[in-house]
Design an enzyme around this catalytic site. Structure first.
Site, PDB file in Angstrom:
ATOM      1  CD  GLU A 132      -3.034  -1.186   2.190  1.00  0.00           C
ATOM      2  OE1 GLU A 132      -4.303  -1.553   1.965  1.00  0.00           O
ATOM      3  OE2 GLU A 132      -2.691  -0.747   3.165  1.00  0.00           O
ATOM      4  CB  CYS A 159       2.398  -1.260  13.835  1.00  0.00           C
ATOM      5  SG  CYS A 159       2.460  -0.877  12.074  1.00  0.00           S
ATOM      6  CG  LEU A 272      11.652   6.990  21.430  1.00  0.00           C
ATOM      7  CD1 LEU A 272      12.702   6.178  21.590  1.00  0.00           C
ATOM      8  CD2 LEU A 272      11.772   8.583  22.214  1.00  0.00           C
ATOM      9  CB  CYS A 391       0.537   7.000  11.542  1.00  0.00           C
ATOM     10  SG  CYS A 391       2.050   6.203  12.392  1.00  0.00           S
TER      11      CYS A 391
END
EC number: 2.1.1.192
Length: 424
Positions: A132, A159, A272, A391
């Site tokens: 993607e 994620c 991070l 994100c």
């Protein structure tokens, strides 16, 4: 919050160690595409086709201009290339891009493309690997988020991409082809009419002005290809992006960070997300191998680091996990002396995720503490959430279909018709 089990921790560590060197190879008898090749690779292909070496630099320069500056999709468009050479090129090569398997446009104008790469082996049922790619228009820039791998090994717990197994690395050409395809889709080549409502603005009228390696995969586990891709994207006689507008994001593959700065000279971003090793071990399992202190030492030594070339630290805001005042103050302490910007990212939910986004007033308070300590701390506006383009939300559509099919099988529901309709 529950601590990961010993088995899952070991599995994550094994995945980190894997980092396979899996690159695509063209199927026998399939003409390779010249799109996305480096100058040296393009020249080598022409010599291999029979172009005399004394002419190869000039001929490669001609083809380079048409492919990377003009966006040619057919050799017939190359008006300053002789008819015989064009016929020879068409016999041996193509100017193929990845297939755009699906297109989605968010309410906020963000665009997501599912790209199907050329098939690389018959075991994939003649369907290439899928990735993607996301275009985010803004008032003063247009940012393209590109992928470096098909899937990911890192299994970061927040994620979505981390839930998709690693299939293979992308080649440098396949990374560049994402930019070429985006320019095709947006009408972003010289002499073309830009796509309506594409948004964006910027230098020399380009819609795509910035590149971020923040799509699928860990770029530093595919660094050779990333370095070559940055070189092609930033060539001023071709795609023409400034290296200061190309950002490579890593979860912290510490040994490769110096080489990224030396060879790619790109901007660096660090995922991070935590200020304590015990928490980062859970959120970003790579931290078990390269803990925070080692990661920040590599950041302090990053080639070219200055106030003009700051490192971006990405920090996803997870409710009740990493968003306290104490976390903000510890973040400031850790980054002392590093020219930096801290991007605060509201968590973008995805199906099956176990986290929640921090409340907005908590995010603002966190940002205020960081800002008052002297660091820019913008809160990233969530873009493309409604099409799972934000994100941490990327995962190829085919992988989603397979996952749904597995669930249906487990529940005793037939999947034959499910797959039959997948491409409708």
């Amino acid at each position: 919050m529950a601590t990961p089990s010993l088995d899952s921790a070991r599995a994550a560590d094994a995945a980190i160690e894997k980092a396979p060197d899996l690159l695509p190879e063209a199927l026998p008898g399939r003409r390779p595409s010249l799109v996305g090749l480096t100058r040296d690779a393009l020249k080598a292909q022409l010599i291999g086709m029979g172009v005399p070496e004394r002419e190869s630099r000039m001929r490669a320069g001609q083809v380079w201009h048409w492919v990377n500056f003009r966006g040619a999709s057919d050799f017939a468009e190359m008006t300053n290339v002789g008819k015989a050479l064009k016929a020879q090129l068409a016999e041996h090569f193509t100017l193929e891009r990845p297939e755009v398997a699906s297109r989605q446009v968010s309410r906020d104008g963000t665009r997501k493309w599912l790209l199907r790469m050329a098939p690389t082996n018959r075991q994939e049922h003649n369907r290439g690997a899928e990735i993607e790619c996301v275009y985010i228009p803004g008032p003063d820039r247009g940012t393209l988020c590109v992928s470096s791998q098909v899937g990911c090994t890192l299994t970061c717990s927040f994620c979505h991409t981390g839930t998709q197994r690693l299939v293979r690395n992308l080649s440098a050409a396949e990374i560049v082809q994402q930019l070429v395809t985006a320019r095709d889709e947006l009408g972003d080549w010289p002499g073309q009419m830009p796509s309506r409502d594409a948004g964006g603005s910027g230098e020399v009228g380009r819609l795509v002005t910035n590149i971020v390696f923040m799509g699928m995969g860990e770029p530093l586990y595919n660094l050779d290809a990333v370095v070559d891709a940055v070189g092609v994207m930033s060539d001023q006689e071709g795609l023409g992006l400034s290296r200061r507008r190309i950002t490579v994001s890593t979860s912290g593959v510490v040994p490769q960070i110096p080489r990224l700065g030396e060879q790619a000279n790109a901007m660096l971003a660090i995922s991070l997300h935590a200020v304590r090793d015990d928490l980062r071990d859970e959120l970003v399992p790579l931290n078990r191998k390269y803990p925070i202190a080692e990661l920040l030492a590599a950041c302090r030594a990053y080639p070219g680091l200055s106030n003009a070339r700051r490192i971006t630290f990405e920090y996803v805001m997870l409710k009740g996990v990493n968003d306290s005042d104490a976390d903000a103050r510890e973040l400031v302490r850790l980054l002392k002396g590093i020219p930096a910007k801290i991007n605060l990212i509201p968590f973008n939910p995805w199906p099956g995720s176990r986290y929640e986004c921090s409340d907005w007033d908590r995010i603002e308070r966190f940002s205020e503490i960081v800002f008052n300590a002297g660091y820019a701390s913008p809160v990233r506006t969530p873009r493309g959430r409604d099409i799972l383009a934000a994100c941490g939300q990327l995962k190829s559509e085919t992988e989603k279909l397979r996952a749904r099919a597995r669930l249906m099988q487990e529940e005793g529901i037939g999947v034959e018709s499910f797959y039959a309709g997948a491409d409708d």
